[in-house]
Design a protein around this motif. Structure first.
Motif, PDB file in Angstrom:
ATOM      1  N   GLN A  28       0.832  -1.200   0.000  1.00 51.90           N
ATOM      2  CA  GLN A  28       0.000   0.000   0.000  1.00 51.90           C
ATOM      3  C   GLN A  28       0.871   1.256   0.000  1.00 51.90           C
ATOM      4  OE1 GLN A  28      -2.397   0.620   3.526  1.00 51.90           O
ATOM      5  NE2 GLN A  28      -4.033   1.552   2.348  1.00 51.90           N
ATOM      6  N   GLN A  29       1.928   1.224   0.831  1.00 49.07           N
ATOM      7  CA  GLN A  29       2.827   2.372   0.879  1.00 49.07           C
ATOM      8  C   GLN A  29       3.538   2.571  -0.448  1.00 49.07           C
ATOM      9  OE1 GLN A  29       5.299   1.461   4.249  1.00 49.07           O
ATOM     10  NE2 GLN A  29       3.793   2.155   5.751  1.00 49.07           N
ATOM     11  N   SER A  30       3.896   1.450  -1.076  1.00 47.34           N
ATOM     12  CA  SER A  30       4.542   1.545  -2.387  1.00 47.34           C
ATOM     13  C   SER A  30       3.590   2.155  -3.413  1.00 47.34           C
ATOM     14  CB  SER A  30       5.005   0.164  -2.855  1.00 47.34           C
ATOM     15  OG  SER A  30       5.984  -0.350  -1.990  1.00 47.34           O
ATOM     16  N   MET A  31       2.328   1.699  -3.343  1.00 43.01           N
ATOM     17  CA  MET A  31       1.324   2.250  -4.252  1.00 43.01           C
ATOM     18  C   MET A  31       1.096   3.731  -3.971  1.00 43.01           C
ATOM     19  SD  MET A  31       0.405  -0.046  -6.394  1.00 43.01           S
ATOM     20  CE  MET A  31      -1.131   0.623  -7.041  1.00 43.01           C
ATOM     21  N   GLN A  32       1.035   4.078  -2.659  1.00 43.47           N
ATOM     22  CA  GLN A  32       0.850   5.483  -2.306  1.00 43.47           C
ATOM     23  C   GLN A  32       2.043   6.311  -2.743  1.00 43.47           C
ATOM     24  OE1 GLN A  32       0.139   5.288   1.924  1.00 43.47           O
ATOM     25  NE2 GLN A  32      -2.065   5.085   1.686  1.00 43.47           N
ATOM     26  N   LYS A  33       3.250   5.732  -2.555  1.00 35.36           N
ATOM     27  CA  LYS A  33       4.450   6.448  -2.985  1.00 35.36           C
ATOM     28  C   LYS A  33       4.430   6.673  -4.489  1.00 35.36           C
ATOM     29  CE  LYS A  33       9.504   6.250  -2.706  1.00 35.36           C
ATOM     30  NZ  LYS A  33      10.671   5.455  -2.261  1.00 35.36           N
ATOM     31  N   LEU A  34       4.053   5.616  -5.223  1.00 37.82           N
ATOM     32  CA  LEU A  34       3.954   5.740  -6.675  1.00 37.82           C
ATOM     33  C   LEU A  34       2.910   6.779  -7.052  1.00 37.82           C
ATOM     34  CD1 LEU A  34       4.750   4.728  -9.490  1.00 37.82           C
ATOM     35  CD2 LEU A  34       2.997   2.947  -9.267  1.00 37.82           C
ATOM     36  N   PHE A  35       1.772   6.759  -6.321  1.00 39.24           N
ATOM     37  CA  PHE A  35       0.707   7.731  -6.593  1.00 39.24           C
ATOM     38  C   PHE A  35       1.208   9.153  -6.332  1.00 39.24           C
ATOM     39  CE2 PHE A  35      -2.893  10.234  -4.845  1.00 39.24           C
ATOM     40  CZ  PHE A  35      -3.668  10.294  -5.984  1.00 39.24           C
ATOM     41  N   ARG A  36       1.893   9.322  -5.157  1.00 37.85           N
ATOM     42  CA  ARG A  36       2.417  10.649  -4.818  1.00 37.85           C
ATOM     43  C   ARG A  36       3.417  11.133  -5.863  1.00 37.85           C
ATOM     44  NH1 ARG A  36       2.577   8.651   0.533  1.00 37.85           N
ATOM     45  NH2 ARG A  36       4.799   8.173   0.306  1.00 37.85           N
ATOM     46  N   GLN A  37       4.323  10.233  -6.248  1.00 37.09           N
ATOM     47  CA  GLN A  37       5.332  10.626  -7.221  1.00 37.09           C
ATOM     48  C   GLN A  37       4.698  10.972  -8.570  1.00 37.09           C
ATOM     49  OE1 GLN A  37       7.877   7.187  -7.101  1.00 37.09           O
ATOM     50  NE2 GLN A  37       9.176   8.023  -5.471  1.00 37.09           N
ATOM     51  N   THR A  38       3.680  10.180  -8.951  1.00 35.05           N
ATOM     52  CA  THR A  38       2.991  10.447 -10.217  1.00 35.05           C
ATOM     53  C   THR A  38       2.261  11.783 -10.161  1.00 35.05           C
ATOM     54  OG1 THR A  38       2.676   8.059 -10.541  1.00 35.05           O
ATOM     55  CG2 THR A  38       1.315   9.548 -11.863  1.00 35.05           C
ATOM     56  N   VAL A  39       1.564  12.005  -9.044  1.00 32.42           N
ATOM     57  CA  VAL A  39       0.810  13.253  -8.885  1.00 32.42           C
ATOM     58  C   VAL A  39       1.752  14.450  -8.881  1.00 32.42           C
ATOM     59  CG1 VAL A  39      -0.582  14.586  -7.258  1.00 32.42           C
ATOM     60  CG2 VAL A  39      -1.174  12.217  -7.736  1.00 32.42           C
ATOM     61  N   LYS A  40       2.878  14.321  -8.138  1.00 33.81           N
ATOM     62  CA  LYS A  40       3.822  15.437  -8.071  1.00 33.81           C
ATOM     63  C   LYS A  40       4.461  15.708  -9.426  1.00 33.81           C
ATOM     64  CE  LYS A  40       4.879  15.163  -3.146  1.00 33.81           C
ATOM     65  NZ  LYS A  40       5.907  14.884  -2.104  1.00 33.81           N
ATOM     66  N   ALA A  41       4.753  14.636 -10.153  1.00 35.04           N
ATOM     67  CA  ALA A  41       5.320  14.813 -11.491  1.00 35.04           C
ATOM     68  C   ALA A  41       4.325  15.513 -12.408  1.00 35.04           C
ATOM     69  CB  ALA A  41       5.712  13.456 -12.074  1.00 35.04           C
ATOM     70  N   ALA A  62      -7.411  16.980   0.568  1.00 31.95           N
ATOM     71  CA  ALA A  62      -7.225  18.405   0.262  1.00 31.95           C
ATOM     72  C   ALA A  62      -5.834  18.641  -0.326  1.00 31.95           C
ATOM     73  CB  ALA A  62      -7.428  19.246   1.526  1.00 31.95           C
ATOM     74  N   TYR A  63      -4.844  17.924   0.214  1.00 28.98           N
ATOM     75  CA  TYR A  63      -3.467  18.081  -0.283  1.00 28.98           C
ATOM     76  C   TYR A  63      -3.377  17.661  -1.754  1.00 28.98           C
ATOM     77  CZ  TYR A  63       1.559  17.416  -0.757  1.00 28.98           C
ATOM     78  OH  TYR A  63       2.857  17.467  -1.193  1.00 28.98           O
ATOM     79  N   TYR A  64      -3.888  16.479  -2.074  1.00 31.42           N
ATOM     80  CA  TYR A  64      -3.786  15.992  -3.445  1.00 31.42           C
ATOM     81  C   TYR A  64      -4.683  16.784  -4.396  1.00 31.42           C
ATOM     82  CZ  TYR A  64      -1.021  12.136  -1.695  1.00 31.42           C
ATOM     83  OH  TYR A  64      -0.020  11.400  -1.117  1.00 31.42           O
ATOM     84  N   ALA A  65      -5.817  17.241  -3.886  1.00 28.93           N
ATOM     85  CA  ALA A  65      -6.680  18.095  -4.709  1.00 28.93           C
ATOM     86  C   ALA A  65      -5.955  19.384  -5.066  1.00 28.93           C
ATOM     87  CB  ALA A  65      -7.980  18.403  -3.958  1.00 28.93           C
ATOM     88  N   GLY A  66      -5.210  19.930  -4.109  1.00 30.05           N
ATOM     89  CA  GLY A  66      -4.424  21.134  -4.377  1.00 30.05           C
ATOM     90  C   GLY A  66      -3.320  20.881  -5.386  1.00 30.05           C
ATOM     91  N   LEU A  78     -10.664  14.771  -6.596  1.00 26.77           N
ATOM     92  CA  LEU A  78      -9.678  15.360  -7.497  1.00 26.77           C
ATOM     93  C   LEU A  78     -10.357  16.108  -8.639  1.00 26.77           C
ATOM     94  CD1 LEU A  78      -7.091  12.420  -7.727  1.00 26.77           C
ATOM     95  CD2 LEU A  78      -6.883  14.519  -6.389  1.00 26.77           C
ATOM     96  N   ALA A  79     -11.351  15.453  -9.245  1.00 27.52           N
ATOM     97  CA  ALA A  79     -12.083  16.089 -10.345  1.00 27.52           C
ATOM     98  C   ALA A  79     -12.895  17.277  -9.838  1.00 27.52           C
ATOM     99  CB  ALA A  79     -12.995  15.066 -11.016  1.00 27.52           C
ATOM    100  N   GLU A  80     -13.465  17.163  -8.636  1.00 26.63           N
ATOM    101  CA  GLU A  80     -14.269  18.256  -8.076  1.00 26.63           C
ATOM    102  C   GLU A  80     -13.428  19.518  -7.887  1.00 26.63           C
ATOM    103  OE1 GLU A  80     -15.842  16.645  -4.491  1.00 26.63           O
ATOM    104  OE2 GLU A  80     -17.461  15.536  -5.469  1.00 26.63           O
ATOM    105  N   ALA A  81     -12.242  19.339  -7.323  1.00 27.37           N
ATOM    106  CA  ALA A  81     -11.375  20.497  -7.075  1.00 27.37           C
ATOM    107  C   ALA A  81     -10.934  21.138  -8.382  1.00 27.37           C
ATOM    108  CB  ALA A  81     -10.170  20.078  -6.241  1.00 27.37           C
TER     109      ALA A  81
END
Length: 796
Positions: free
Chosen positions: A244-257, A297-301, A350-353
């Protein structure tokens, strides 16, 4: 002890055999054990059940000379001997399985195979003894009598137990703790009981002890199994968490990229999405959202502007104002962002924001013109964070605005552009940041060498390099430095310069846009040779005292003193050649004064700045211009008051009683430009009734623009603001500039104080309930950049 066992052994046998029978059932239906171990334990426990059952029958039918008694006695004793060996064989098979699966041996130890052979021989001898009386026989009263070779029956079991003990000792430290001790107990207790049994007649000490240890084996095996299952579950959970952490890390890295790519699309927007995400999370936290919602809220931002990826570069890379057509294209980024992120069905926020973050609370936003609570809360949060970064960040050619202007934007936009809840939180955050910055500045000035950012400067063309502003106050600031002309330039004219100015960010501004936005005002320039250029100063007086014409061998050393009293500043520059004393009349007592170091064709080094606690008498700076005052008009029951900065002055305390009415004429100063540049009401307690008392305790701070900024530590404050006839904040500021008559009404019921007033369309009702037990409660009038005259106090 032996007598107790002899008396109750039949009941003990019944209980233990019943327990072993139940254990056998549960072992057989269990799927947690390895198959071979399960059947070994079931065989061992079933043998124990039958052993005690028939041992019990042997005692029950002993002495019974009936045909049934004779049959049961012979059968029971035969099976007791045979099942004793069977129990040891079951234990041997259990131990063999542990050696393979727990110890890790490829094959069963040879000693355990030897035991199998011994036990087989022992079983054969038991059968032979039935026909020869080798081990025992029965007398005429049907009582058991030991045979001449009875001791031989002990050889196979005892040798087996000793060999098993050697195996257990060999692998003791490898086996699990619970299992190894249960094995050790079984062998040692069985051996001890067998030795005692040789000297004890009429008690089944060996059988009872052996079966008791087999029960213990199951219990400890069960405990070990539970521990193993628990550890396995923990490992599984840890593995799942890791995934799960790996998936979250991948998600975070993808989102940040993705966010980084989005920011790169717009000129000067580097880091914008990350900053919006951080502020959005902070707003969500303070508003009481749970941890999951704060992360949302963080990821929506982070992804709120992802739709800009679909906007043409020709629009996004523009560094000037959009045309009408470009504005329409730009606005499509909200719709495109919503469409891009709508495919992430697990995270609809995400889409709402992305889709709604440009909606306005009053319904005048885009793309759909939603109003109030119709706008998803996540989009209302991101809207505030997005605006904050837009105002404080650097986007294209637009510079960051000062915190005062940013704060005003949120005050003015509360309930119109922004959700009131999140706008008020943003205002509090801005105030908190401002307080922290002031504290840092204060701490920075406490030591002589704290401001070493400008320790060295290389000044080529004039104003080519500028130090940050040094705030000039009523405390003397001392600066020492060295200066040397650049190679090829004249030492007499290649010298440092002081610029005296005011700016919202405390820095010298050069370009016109920054001058306007940061309300930059330059009073004048002071060259270290005594030349002065005045710009906005009302007057200047320069006194030069020549000391020596001798040129120094190295760099020129200077000592500077700067101090301000009201609307006058004094700068004294000392060197070995001369002393330059400059008195400059500022525009008023309200604006701040900063000092910035610069120069032309010189190298400035060894700069040390020290703000002291020393003050000078008011008459030490000669007045060269009339004092600017706005309180020379009619005076009422208490002296008029002019507040040049945030709460820099206040009236004496007015005791609050039921029916108190306070009226005055209010006017903001010409320098005022923010909505909170207006009168304030401080409700408080202190020993001498003054706001300057050491024991000052504030209950409420009510601003006439409708804010209550007290922290509520000693009182409960509830304020309602009605702006039904409000003409807008520009009209409010204009009304304050012109001046108006203000009346404040007080009602008091013990510790509950109700304050009402209405000014320039802002109607305020504040209820303060004092909770600290004090009854002496006072009012003081204060404010920010305003004047109050003709102050009248009466009862109604």
């Amino acid at each position: 002890m032996m007598d107790f066992i002899r008396i109750h052994q039949l009941n003990i046998m019944l209980v233990l055999s019943g327990i072993c029978g139940i254990i056998t059932f549960f072992v057989l239906i269990s799927n947690a054990m390895p198959k071979r171990r399960k059947f070994a334990m079931a065989y061992m426990e079933a043998s124990a059940t039958l052993l005690l059952t028939f041992d019990r029958y042997a005692y029950i039918y002993r002495g019974d000379t009936s045909s049934t008694g004779l049959f049961m006695t012979k059968l029971s004793n035969f099976l007791v001997f045979l099942l004793t060996i069977s129990c040891i064989r079951g234990f041997n098979q259990y131990l063999a399985e542990l050696c393979v699966n727990e110890v890790g041996r490829e094959k069963t130890p040879k000693r355990l195979w030897v035991i199998e052979v011994l036990l087989t021989v022992g079983s054969i001898l038991v059968i032979v003894s039935q026909f020869t009386g080798l081990y025992y026989h029965f007398d005429e009263t049907n009582h058991y009598v030991r045979g001449p070779f009875f001791v031989i029956s002990y050889i196979a079991p005892l040798v087996a137990l000793i060999l098993q003990l050697s195996v257990i000792v060999q692998y003791f430290n490898i086996l699990h703790r619970g299992i190894r001790y249960s094995l050790l107990f079984f062998v040692c207790v069985s051996l001890s009981a067998s030795i005692l049994q040789a000297f004890t007649y009429g008690i089944s000490l060996t059988n009872i002890s052996m079966v008791g240890m087999e029960v213990l084996i199951y219990i400890l095996a069960l405990i070990d199994l539970n521990d193993t299952v628990k550890k396995a579950n923990e490992i599984k959970i840890s593995h799942l968490k890791g995934q799960q952490q790996s998936m979250q890390k991948l998600f975070r890295q993808t989102v940040k990229a993705l966010a980084k790519g989005t920011d790169a699309k717009e000129l000067g927007a580097d880091g914008h999405s990350t900053r919006v995400a951080e502020v959005s999370k902070k707003l969500a936290e303070i508003s009481g959202r749970n941890e999951k919602e704060c992360e949302e809220a963080y990821y929506a931002g982070l992804l709120h502007d992802v739709g800009k990826m679909g906007v043409p570069d020709s629009v996004m890379r523009r560094d000037h104002k959009f045309t009408k057509e470009e504005e329409e294209i730009y606005r499509l980024h909200t719709v495109q962002g919503g469409e891009i992120l709508s495919s992430i069905e697990e995270y609809p926020f995400l889409a709402e924001a992305a889709h709604y973050h440009h909606e306005r609370y009053d319904g005048t936003g885009y793309p759909e013109g939603l109003k109030g609570e119709e706008i998803p809360y996540i989009a209302r949060i991101v809207a505030v964070a997005n605006c904050y970064d837009g105002l404080t960040g650097k986007r294209g050619e637009k510079g960051a605005l000062a915190s005062e202007i940013v704060r005003e934007e949120f005050v003015k936009g509360t309930g119109t552009r922004f959700d009131p809840e999140y706008a008020r939180i943003m205002v509090r955050l801005i105030d908190q940041v401002s307080e922290e910055q002031l504290k840092e500045e204060s701490e920075k000035h406490t030591n002589a060498n704290d401001l070493t950012e400008i320790n060295e400067m290389y000044c080529g063309e004039y104003k080519g390099q500028l130090s940050e502003g040094i705030h000039i106050t009523e405390n003397i600031t001392r600066i020492s430095l060295k200066s040397e002309a650049e190679k090829g330039h004249d030492q007499k004219i290649s010298i440092p310069t002081i610029i005296l100015f005011d700016s919202l960010d405390g820095c010298v501004q050069i370009d016109e846009e920054s001058i306007s936005k940061l309300r930059y005002l330059e009073y004048g320039e002071i060259w270290f040779d005594g030349n002065v250029v005045t710009t906005a100063a009302r007057n200047v007086k320069v006194d030069i005292k020549e000391l020596s014409e001798e040129e120094p061998a190295g760099p020129m050393e200077y000592e500077i003193e700067a101090v301000r009293i009201k609307d006058h500043a004094r700068i004294t520059i000392k060197s070995s050649q001369k002393t330059v004393d400059v008195v400059m009349a500022l525009q008023d007592s309200v604006k701040w004064a900063y000092l910035s170091l610069t120069g032309e064709n010189c190298h400035i080094s060894d700069v040390v700045i020290h703000e002291t606690e020393e003050t000078v008498p008011e008459d030490s700076i000669p007045r060269i211009a009339e004092e600017v005052t706005y309180i020379s008009g009619l005076e009422g029951d208490i002296p008029n008051i002019q507040i040049n900065g945030y709460r820099t002055d206040a009236t004496d305390g007015i005791p609050i009683s039921d029916g108190l009415m306070v009226s005055f004429h209010a006017m903001s100063l010409p320098t005022a430009n923010l909505v909170w540049h207006c009168p304030y009401m401080a409700v408080y307690n202190s020993g001498n009734g003054k706001v300057t008392a050491d024991d000052y305790r504030e209950y409420a701070l009510i601003r006439l623009d409708g804010e209550n900024t007290a922290k509520g530590e000693y009182a409960d404050c509830k304020m309602s603001v009605n702006r039904e006839y409000f003409g807008g904040w520009d009209a409010w500021k204009e009304a304050n500039k012109k001046g108006y008559d203000c009346t404040i009404y007080f009602r008091r019921r013990k510790n509950k104080i109700t304050i009402t007033t209405e000014n320039a369309g802002v109607s305020i009702k504040n209820v303060t309930t004092v909770t600290d037990g004090h009854s002496d409660i006072y009012l003081a009038l204060t404010g920010d950049q305003c004047a109050m005259t003709d102050i009248r106090i009466s009862q109604v």
